[in-house]
Design an enzyme around this catalytic site. Sequence first.
Site, mmCIF file in Angstrom:
data_model
loop_
_atom_site.group_PDB
_atom_site.id
_atom_site.type_symbol
_atom_site.label_atom_id
_atom_site.label_comp_id
_atom_site.label_asym_id
_atom_site.label_seq_id
_atom_site.Cartn_x
_atom_site.Cartn_y
_atom_site.Cartn_z
ATOM 1 N N GLU A 1 0.437 -15.377 -1.882
ATOM 2 C CA GLU A 1 0.846 -14.508 -2.988
ATOM 3 C C GLU A 1 1.910 -13.548 -2.470
ATOM 4 O O GLU A 1 1.725 -12.877 -1.454
ATOM 5 C CB GLU A 1 -0.370 -13.734 -3.532
ATOM 6 N N GLU B 1 -6.517 -5.236 -11.759
ATOM 7 C CA GLU B 1 -5.817 -6.483 -12.098
ATOM 8 C C GLU B 1 -6.783 -7.651 -12.245
ATOM 9 O O GLU B 1 -6.556 -8.734 -11.718
ATOM 10 C CB GLU B 1 -4.739 -6.779 -11.040
ATOM 11 N N ARG C 1 -0.079 5.163 -15.683
ATOM 12 C CA ARG C 1 -0.619 4.372 -14.568
ATOM 13 C C ARG C 1 -0.501 5.125 -13.244
ATOM 14 O O ARG C 1 -1.370 5.015 -12.374
ATOM 15 C CB ARG C 1 0.134 3.036 -14.497
ATOM 16 N N ASP D 1 3.741 0.868 -7.325
ATOM 17 C CA ASP D 1 3.537 -0.436 -6.690
ATOM 18 C C ASP D 1 4.699 -0.877 -5.812
ATOM 19 O O ASP D 1 5.469 -1.744 -6.219
ATOM 20 C CB ASP D 1 3.288 -1.479 -7.795
ATOM 21 N N GLU E 1 -1.094 1.778 3.061
ATOM 22 C CA GLU E 1 -0.742 0.368 2.820
ATOM 23 C C GLU E 1 0.734 0.279 2.474
ATOM 24 O O GLU E 1 1.172 0.763 1.433
ATOM 25 C CB GLU E 1 -1.596 -0.224 1.683
ATOM 26 N N GLU F 1 8.437 -8.096 -2.043
ATOM 27 C CA GLU F 1 8.159 -8.464 -3.434
ATOM 28 C C GLU F 1 9.145 -7.810 -4.402
ATOM 29 O O GLU F 1 9.623 -8.441 -5.335
ATOM 30 C CB GLU F 1 6.727 -8.058 -3.798
HETATM 31 O O1 GCW Z 1 2.287 -5.592 -6.511
HETATM 32 C C1 GCW Z 1 1.183 -6.232 -7.021
HETATM 33 C C2 GCW Z 1 1.455 -7.688 -6.860
HETATM 34 C C3 GCW Z 1 0.207 -8.531 -6.874
HETATM 35 C C4 GCW Z 1 -0.759 -7.962 -5.854
HETATM 36 C C5 GCW Z 1 -1.077 -6.518 -6.236
HETATM 37 C C6 GCW Z 1 -2.030 -5.842 -5.252
HETATM 38 C C7 GCW Z 1 -2.341 -9.074 -4.459
HETATM 39 O O2 GCW Z 1 2.342 -8.108 -7.849
HETATM 40 O O3 GCW Z 1 0.587 -9.845 -6.561
HETATM 41 O O4 GCW Z 1 -1.926 -8.740 -5.749
HETATM 42 O O5 GCW Z 1 0.104 -5.779 -6.233
HETATM 43 O O6 GCW Z 1 -1.543 -5.121 -4.399
HETATM 44 O O7 GCW Z 1 -3.229 -6.042 -5.342
#
Ligand code: GCW
Length: 705
Positions: free
Chosen positions: A166, A290, A335, A364, A386, A392
């Site tokens: 992923e 999610e 969010r 994110d 983290e 990404e």
């Molecule tokens: O940024 C998002 C990603 C997901 C990811 C999620 C997370 C593993 O698009 O793919 O899932 O974060 O950090 O849990």
Amino acid sequence: MKNEDGYSLWLRYFRVKDNALIEDYRRDLINIKVMKSSPTMEVAKDELIRGLSCLLGREITTCTGIKKGTIILGVKADIEAQHSINLEPEFTTIVGDGYVIIRTIYEGKDIFIISGLSEIGVLYGTFHFLRLIQTHVPLNPLSIKKSPKIQLRILNHWDNLDGTVERGYAGCSLWDWHRLPGLISPRYKDYARANASIGINGAVLNNVNANSLSLTIEYLEKAKVLADVFRPYGIKVYLSVRFSAPMEIGGLKTSDPKDKKVIFWWKSKVSEIYGIIPDFGGFIVKANSEGQPGPQDYGRSQADGANMLAHALKPYGGVVMWRAFVYDFNIKEDRAKQAFNEFIPLDGMFMDNVLIQVKNGPIDFQPREPFHPLFGAMKETPLMMEFQITQEYLGLATNLVYLGPLFKECLDSDTYAEGKGSSVGRIIDGSLYNNKLTGIAGVANIGTDRNWCGHHFAQGNWYVFGRLAWDHTLGAEEIADEWIRMTFSNCRELLNPVSSMMMTSREAAVNYMTPLGLHHIMAHNHHYGPGPWVDQGRPDWTSTYYHQADPSGIGFDRTVTGSNALSQYSLPIQELYANEDTCPENLLLWFHHVSWDKQMKSGRTLWEELCFKYEAGVEAVRKMRQTWDSIKDKVDEERFTHVQASLGIQEQEAIWWKSACLLYFQSFSRLPFPKGYDLPTHTLDYYKKKRHYFVPGIYNPFIKK
Ligand code: GCW
């Protein structure tokens, strides 16, 4: 120049070319005395022999006695017991797997000592010693003392059991689950070497969107093989767990953390794991986020869930890394505020072997975010950082974006939690709140591509993560310098231009993707390219939710007149950011909805500034291309052309971002492009209709397509 495919990473051990230096090295470094034999000491010795023999172009061997030019390799206690050397004064500041490297006179002989309190410390010292030579540092005098600032320095692999990754852009998963435990790829060892060389000491093998099967005996036996390969390198194995595993593989009717059978199931599972992997590191959990299951499915809190697992792990010394990446579109709240609201009431309620793993920013992994407001606000709970190493949101594997400046920006941010000087770095290294347990994680960018990371320069992001995990006070530029020297060459004519490319690359990406505090305006789902028009589906996954563009202006009002997410930060930050005129411009649209004609510091209006920034991003990529072309004869052809072609793609993508975003925002601002502007060559409609199929990295096993 011999072609290279990048497999050797920064451990190429290319023969030193500088004549004067190599003469000194050859004179001073003769042989190696290893104090004792053990798996870790063997790998340290082998690495030193391999590295020095290549760097010096002469075979280096081991010896039993000590002569002039001997390098003694051993833990402090062993060296002191076998030789009349008192290393105490050298070790006064050394903790954990720290090390010392000294040059000294022993019984009249000029020797080197590489030592640590632990064998892993000796291994880290060995890699540092090799780095000195790789980066052409003279060895006289030599007195190096290093200790890690953070204890758990971990890579998170988002690897699925079916071999997909992923958000992975470098091929398939390194872990060949199908052929494990029978077939042990030599890559596992090289992976461990690379990690140990930068001090990484843990690997979460599987995706946080976890599959319960990874906890079955079959997969534990496969994981055991990896743990065995990694052990001599000081790398512990961790697993992501799915909270509903007791039901999915345990046959229970519930996964309620307060249910006796569930508690017992986890205890037995943990005991089984430690029977197979005695030094197992622990669990990471993504819960109630999610679509993942979690304790809230049973009306329990995140702390109830984390503590249940922590209880099971505690007798074995294992830890729980509980993720704070929690948000829910059913909650009608910004969010950016949700994780804070969820976790602050739980502060102080976690067991002492739990760390809360917090993403660097509140949304994110965007090209630029302010630091996450949990840093500095959760004072009774150790917080773990983290970062995302895999790109990404930063151009996948085609864009050259050196993440050192992004990581540093966050680590150096002052939270003002305890007054000035309360940096994020000091929170995660435990010094601000005296935490006993400290950690940092990076979502790995590694796969089966021959060069490991897809883009040759993405290797530098793996490298800088490790180096900062070890010592977050190092500079992004000095780390880039080390990496370039080891990965390409020590030659000045290459070093300076490549360093400038790397150091400007992150700001370039911010500019051509999300300048001035814009965020989350990428294409839906696969996240490849721009998608500011995305407005369908759950609101917190759309772009319109975040940029809020309308005829009056653009940006998310997070001040008191809007969501007031700003209130989650310390007062000095609130005061500075609350006002449009004092808010740092690079985060302006993160915190404010700003009118199109607002005058910016440059004298331009907001609309013009937006145009200017997007263009500056594209220009910076063009500059990178020129710079790279100018050093053609300093890099081997294979790597040169790979990077050159990728930079070409990057320029096209930068233009795509700029054109699509500006045309779209122009439909609200209704303002013309500034005079002489490099105009988009297509219509907005063209960009909206662009479709991309089979973009790598969208392998969430739990999202039904
Ligand atoms: O940024 C998002 C990603 C997901 C990811 C999620 C997370 C593993 O698009 O793919 O899932 O974060 O950090 O849990």
